[in-house]
Write a protein that holds these residues in place. Sequence first.
Motif, short mmCIF file in Angstrom:
data_model
loop_
_atom_site.label_atom_id
_atom_site.label_comp_id
_atom_site.label_asym_id
_atom_site.label_seq_id
_atom_site.Cartn_x
_atom_site.Cartn_y
_atom_site.Cartn_z
N UNK A 1 0.80 -1.23 0.00
CA UNK A 1 0.00 0.00 0.00
C UNK A 1 0.83 1.28 0.00
N UNK A 2 2.11 1.19 -0.35
CA UNK A 2 2.89 2.37 -0.65
C UNK A 2 3.17 3.31 0.48
N UNK A 3 3.64 2.84 1.60
CA UNK A 3 3.96 3.72 2.72
C UNK A 3 4.88 3.03 3.70
N UNK A 4 5.35 3.75 4.74
CA UNK A 4 6.35 3.19 5.65
C UNK A 4 5.81 2.32 6.76
N UNK A 5 4.49 2.35 7.05
CA UNK A 5 3.97 1.63 8.21
C UNK A 5 2.72 0.83 7.83
N UNK A 6 2.86 -0.21 7.02
CA UNK A 6 1.68 -0.98 6.60
C UNK A 6 1.13 -1.86 7.72
N UNK B 1 -0.81 4.34 3.42
CA UNK B 1 -1.36 5.62 2.97
C UNK B 1 -2.75 5.41 2.39
N UNK B 2 -2.92 4.34 1.67
CA UNK B 2 -4.21 3.91 1.18
C UNK B 2 -4.44 2.47 1.60
N UNK C 1 -15.51 2.31 -0.54
CA UNK C 1 -15.07 3.55 0.14
C UNK C 1 -13.88 4.21 -0.53
N UNK C 2 -13.50 3.85 -1.75
CA UNK C 2 -12.39 4.51 -2.40
C UNK C 2 -11.05 4.02 -1.89
N UNK C 3 -9.98 4.74 -2.28
CA UNK C 3 -8.63 4.31 -1.92
C UNK C 3 -8.33 4.36 -0.44
N UNK C 4 -9.05 5.21 0.31
CA UNK C 4 -8.89 5.19 1.77
C UNK C 4 -9.34 3.87 2.36
N UNK C 5 -10.28 3.23 1.68
CA UNK C 5 -10.85 2.00 2.20
C UNK C 5 -11.79 2.27 3.35
N UNK C 6 -12.44 1.23 3.85
CA UNK C 6 -13.37 1.41 4.98
C UNK C 6 -12.65 1.72 6.28
N UNK D 1 -6.82 11.48 1.96
CA UNK D 1 -6.60 12.01 0.61
C UNK D 1 -7.17 11.14 -0.51
N UNK D 2 -7.57 9.90 -0.21
CA UNK D 2 -8.04 9.00 -1.26
C UNK D 2 -9.48 8.58 -1.03
N UNK D 3 -10.31 9.48 -0.55
CA UNK D 3 -11.70 9.13 -0.27
C UNK D 3 -12.47 8.93 -1.57
N UNK D 4 -13.67 8.38 -1.45
CA UNK D 4 -14.51 8.15 -2.63
C UNK D 4 -15.42 9.33 -2.93
#
Length: 402
Positions: free
Chosen positions: A217-222, A240-241, A259-264, A284-287
């Motif tokens: 998911x493209x970030x430092x703390x998955x 991040x997403x 729910x878009x890239x933010x997810x639920x 930042x990645x809402x639907x």
Amino acid sequence: MRLRANPVVVAGVIGVGMPVLAAGVIAGLTVDDGGSGPDSTHAAASAKPTTAAATTAPDAKPVATTVADPEPVGFQPDSINFVSAGEGWVLGRSYPCPSGACQSLRHTTDGGHTWQQVSLPAPLREAGAHDGWLKFADARNGWIGVGNKLFSTHDGGTTWREADIETDALVNGWSLTVTDDSVHVASVQPGERTVLFTSPLSRDAWTGPTEIPVPGAGGPHPTADLKVAGSRAWMVVTNRGQEAARLVDGTWTPWKLPCGGNGPADWHALSEKRLVALCGRVGPYSDGGTTTRLMTSTDGGVTFTETGQLSPTLTADAALIAADATHLVAAVGERLLTSTDGGETWTVGYTAPDRNWRELSGEFVTETNGFVILARPGSTQLATTMLTTRDAGATWTPVVFD
């Protein structure tokens, strides 16, 4: 045999238990174990300063003095888990303690009316973190996670030992999920590899890793989150997403989340086909939605439709506590909302004293009896309180521990 099985997540909003699972999913989840077959971010608490009057010397600028919030005292519950309507455990911290925070365990056999303290070995008692959680598969087999350590018991909490599991398993936001005859740890390894480690319920014999095709998911703390219902499973990695995959007929395939890239903000598998998700998490990645709403799938997560609205605004903290498909409780910010019609309509059952409270852990033990732990993370040490309901969330009463 059907068990309460949902993951306990470290560094992620946790879900809460509900009846699922059949042993047939194991072959699709894990490597061979020789035939033997752990909504809630636990944020580290930081001091919440207040400005006090300062004594000022002539010709000097005023100097602000910071005073931390009072530290909690007594038993502070963090995580709750029941294996039946009568028997359950609560993990928390006891103050004062020479090492700062001492892990402390309570046990009930009468549905939470009374609680007894359970002794813990020194390495577990003195772990000292604020993100402890527990998960039991049955009356004998359970696990406690504190920081990057995992402890297990196979005699109902009489003895605990640190789990002999590969060090890289307990990295990032790892989680633990119980199925019919196994326990699974999901984590994202260096290089954004999402993997599972597996052990039989009744003994520590960890195998793995088994790689699951979900990117980091493209970030430092998955954070990796596995849920299972019957022969199906779903894996979500949050950073991040959110990225996800689902297991159908033994094969993992990409899964498009609602729910878009933010997810639920939180989601649950109530059965192989029925999934529910809370949408409306800010980010930042809402639907593009402007309300907090319940989305429901009746085809295993292939499609979702909106089945109810909980709040006219978005929220940063939301969690879903389900007794069954009909009786639901949602923690949205500082409020507890209840629904008795599967999420179509909601009423407010409880409002916390201020807006700083959020849900840490919650669980229903019957369709009407349940518990929720709320936290106020602004304190120097995380302050928590546990509430109980006997009417499916219409009213809530504080639980008092000795």
